[in-house]
Enzyme design. Structure first.
Site, PDB file in Angstrom:
ATOM      1  N   CYS A  89      -0.055   6.338  -2.503  1.00 25.14           N
ATOM      2  CA  CYS A  89      -0.415   7.507  -1.696  1.00 25.14           C
ATOM      3  C   CYS A  89       0.146   8.803  -2.300  1.00 25.14           C
ATOM      4  O   CYS A  89      -0.224   9.171  -3.398  1.00 25.14           O
ATOM      5  CB  CYS A  89       0.019   7.308  -0.248  1.00 25.14           C
ATOM      6  SG  CYS A  89      -0.885   8.390   0.894  1.00 25.14           S
ATOM      7  N   SER A  94      -3.928   6.909   5.197  1.00 22.65           N
ATOM      8  CA  SER A  94      -3.190   7.815   6.084  1.00 22.65           C
ATOM      9  C   SER A  94      -2.740   9.016   5.256  1.00 22.65           C
ATOM     10  O   SER A  94      -1.627   9.060   4.755  1.00 22.65           O
ATOM     11  CB  SER A  94      -1.982   7.091   6.699  1.00 22.65           C
ATOM     12  OG  SER A  94      -1.259   7.952   7.551  1.00 22.65           O
ATOM     13  N   HIS A 111      -2.585   2.618   1.619  1.00 21.79           N
ATOM     14  CA  HIS A 111      -1.343   1.911   1.945  1.00 21.79           C
ATOM     15  C   HIS A 111      -1.614   0.430   2.185  1.00 21.79           C
ATOM     16  O   HIS A 111      -1.571  -0.044   3.326  1.00 21.79           O
ATOM     17  CB  HIS A 111      -0.695   2.525   3.187  1.00 21.79           C
ATOM     18  CG  HIS A 111      -0.063   3.855   2.964  1.00 21.79           C
ATOM     19  ND1 HIS A 111       1.192   4.000   2.417  1.00 21.79           N
ATOM     20  CD2 HIS A 111      -0.516   5.106   3.211  1.00 21.79           C
ATOM     21  CE1 HIS A 111       1.498   5.292   2.347  1.00 21.79           C
ATOM     22  NE2 HIS A 111       0.482   5.981   2.820  1.00 21.79           N
ATOM     23  N   GLU A 166       0.365  -1.795   1.705  1.00 23.05           N
ATOM     24  CA  GLU A 166       1.623  -2.396   2.174  1.00 23.05           C
ATOM     25  C   GLU A 166       1.818  -2.287   3.677  1.00 23.05           C
ATOM     26  O   GLU A 166       2.707  -2.953   4.242  1.00 23.05           O
ATOM     27  CB  GLU A 166       2.813  -1.761   1.447  1.00 23.05           C
ATOM     28  CG  GLU A 166       3.331  -0.445   2.019  1.00 23.05           C
ATOM     29  CD  GLU A 166       2.505   0.771   1.645  1.00 23.05           C
ATOM     30  OE1 GLU A 166       2.919   1.885   1.990  1.00 23.05           O
ATOM     31  OE2 GLU A 166       1.439   0.608   1.010  1.00 23.05           O
TER      32      GLU A 166
END
Length: 321
Positions: free
Chosen positions: A142, A192, A235, A237
């Site tokens: 990101c 995000s 993301h 993760e």
């Protein structure tokens, strides 16, 4: 894959409860294969949660990984106790003479600032520059990806019309790339962010390939052809609840966020979110560790410093381990 971390790290109990293989020092000494040495630059505010998320994704192959965490000494972290950083993290000055098989640079909630306005920008620049000669394969997430593209290639970032937040179906553009072995044509990918790296400037970098994209997100994963640099704009993760937590945080801060797309069942934030990306995330990180890191680094760790100069590794020819 077992991960070896410092005994006492709070994430260990959660990982073991989730059936994740975490190895202690004594057992690690009896392993006959060379462990991979990974450095994680954790820029996220909720460090303990990010530790658990990253370690979970590193734990799913037969390799042993020694994981070290790095923090920015030029930043005052309000959400993490200094004692935790002192016990489980290292500073750049402590590790700058070492060599690592892999590097992960996380995202950070600073993307609405200019890069130079981030208080630890100078320190991060040193780490990115250092990684060229001390890390075999770097994976940036990101804002960490946007920052590295700017530092290495001058690729600027631009504001999006509104925050891109939710789960988006991303297309695999290079299905024969080792990072996407075992993938379907599409995979779900959490996003995000308020900004994106400038697409037209990315296209001008000849060594970068677009590995994944979608109409909603634009370019979502880039990599150098030799997989020494990998850029994830989302993301993978994230846990099931992470976007929900961020949504509630933004509401409490008066930001009036839009509901994350394709996330809450029936678009009702009272419903428990569905996890639809965990298998893709696990496979991607396993592929990175195997094909970009393990297959490219020498068996003898002390030779890594010499090996880092090899830019044209053929992923169809495995080195003997």
């Amino acid at each position: 894959m077992p991960v070896k971390v410092i005994e006492g790290l709070p994430a260990i109990d959660d990982l073991r409860a989730d059936n994740i293989f975490v190895m202690n020092d004594e057992r690690a000494k009896n392993q006959n294969i060379r462990p991979l040495n990974l450095l994680v630059v954790n820029l996220m505010p909720r460090k303990l949660i990010t530790e658990r998320q990253i370690l979970r994704l590193l734990s799913n192959t037969p390799l042993q990984i020694n994981v070290e965490f790095l923090y920015m000494t030029s930043h005052d972290f309000k959400n993490t106790k200094q004692g935790h950083l002192d016990s489980f993290y290292k500073s750049f000055s402590e590790i700058k003479s070492q060599y690592y098989d892999g590097l992960i640079v996380t995202g950070a909630p600073v993307e609405q600032l200019n890069f130079e306005e981030v208080d630890y920008w100078s320190e991060l620049l040193k780490i990115i520059d250092w990684s060229k000669s001390h890390v075999y394969s770097s994976l940036h997430i990101c804002w960490g990806a946007q920052a590295a593209l700017y530092a290495r290639y001058g690729v600027t970032k631009e504001n999006l019309p509104q925050k891109l937040c939710g789960i988006y179906k991303s297309s695999v553009e290079q299905p024969k790339n080792p990072l996407f072995r075992g993938f379907d044509d599409f995979f779900n990918y959490p996003q995000s962010r308020y900004t994106q790296s400038n697409p037209s400037e990315i296209k001008k970098v000849p060594d970068l390939e677009v590995l994944s994209s979608s109409k909603e997100t634009g370019f979502s994963i880039l990599a150098k052809k030799n997989l020494r640099e990998i850029y994830l704009f989302g993301h993978l993760e994230y846990d099931r609840e992470t976007l929900a937590w961020e949504y509630e945080r933004d509401k409490e801060e008066g930001l009036k966020p839009n509901l994350p797309q394709n996330y809450f069942p029936e678009n009702d934030d009272k419903n428990k979110p569905k996890s639809t990306w965990a298998s893709a995330a696990s496979l991607f990180f396993s592929n990175w560790l195997n094909y970009a890191v393990y297959q490219g680094t020498p068996y003898l760790g002390e030779r890594l410093s010499q090996h880092l100069n090899e830019e044209n590794y053929d992923f169809n020819q495995k080195e003997q381990k």
